[in-house]
Design a protein around this motif. Structure first.
Motif, short mmCIF file in Angstrom:
data_model
loop_
_atom_site.label_atom_id
_atom_site.label_comp_id
_atom_site.label_asym_id
_atom_site.label_seq_id
_atom_site.Cartn_x
_atom_site.Cartn_y
_atom_site.Cartn_z
N CYS A 169 -6.74 3.38 -0.13
CA CYS A 169 -7.35 2.28 -0.25
C CYS A 169 -8.79 1.89 -0.03
O CYS A 169 -8.96 2.07 1.55
N HIS B 216 -8.08 -0.54 2.64
CA HIS B 216 -7.03 -0.58 3.78
C HIS B 216 -6.75 0.61 4.84
O HIS B 216 -5.51 1.06 5.04
N HIS C 72 0.75 -1.42 0.02
CA HIS C 72 -0.05 0.15 0.33
C HIS C 72 0.99 1.11 0.32
O HIS C 72 0.14 2.01 -0.12
N HIS D 269 -0.44 -4.22 -6.15
CA HIS D 269 -1.92 -4.21 -4.90
C HIS D 269 -3.14 -4.48 -5.91
O HIS D 269 -2.90 -4.64 -7.44
N HIS E 89 -11.86 -4.09 -4.48
CA HIS E 89 -9.97 -4.17 -3.94
C HIS E 89 -9.35 -3.15 -4.67
O HIS E 89 -8.87 -3.81 -5.48
#
Ligand code: FE2
Length: 131
Positions: free
Chosen positions: A116, A119, A18, A46, A52
């Motif tokens: 993200c 996250h 990330h 990623h 996501h």
């Protein structure tokens, strides 16, 4: 109560997918345009799916000895494979990387932040000198 700055996470970008990776010269000339590339997942990819994905990257610059930060660029990533046929059935995904062109009068620190959708907030920095 937590402050927003405390929510930004960081780590070694070589092992944490990330963390925004900042690529630019270590030293530049005053008032000469140079490029700063910010990307996510340079070493560890990623995911890029409807469920996501990276929503945005922002780039700031803090000159040495200056208490203010200055926004350089704001990069939104809008395509994540969604379509009327369902998640991940769409024809386009935005890649989570951006390149800014900028010039500075004195050295300082580019700060990159990213988000993200699962996250949260991440950050990284890199020093740039003016020779
Ligand atoms: Fe993520």
């Amino acid at each position: 109560m937590q402050k927003i700055g405390e929510l930004y996470k960081t780590a070694d970008w070589k092992t944490e997918k990330h963390v925004p990776v900042i690529e630019c010269p270590d030293e530049v000339q005053a008032d000469q345009v140079f490029q700063v590339k910010v990307s996510i997942g340079e070493e560890v990819a990623h995911p890029k799916t409807t469920e996501h994905h990276i929503r945005w990257i922002r780039l700031y610059f803090q000159p040495d000895g200056d208490k203010s930060s200055y926004e350089v660029g704001n990069y939104e990533f809008g395509a994540h494979g969604g379509s009327v046929d369902g998640p991940n059935m769409g024809p386009v995904y935005t890649h989570h990387a951006a390149t800014a062109a900028m010039k500075i009068k004195k050295g300082g620190t580019p700060h990159a932040t990213s988000f993200c959708n699962i996250h949260g907030l991440w950050e990284n920095t890199k020093a740039v000198k003016v020779g």
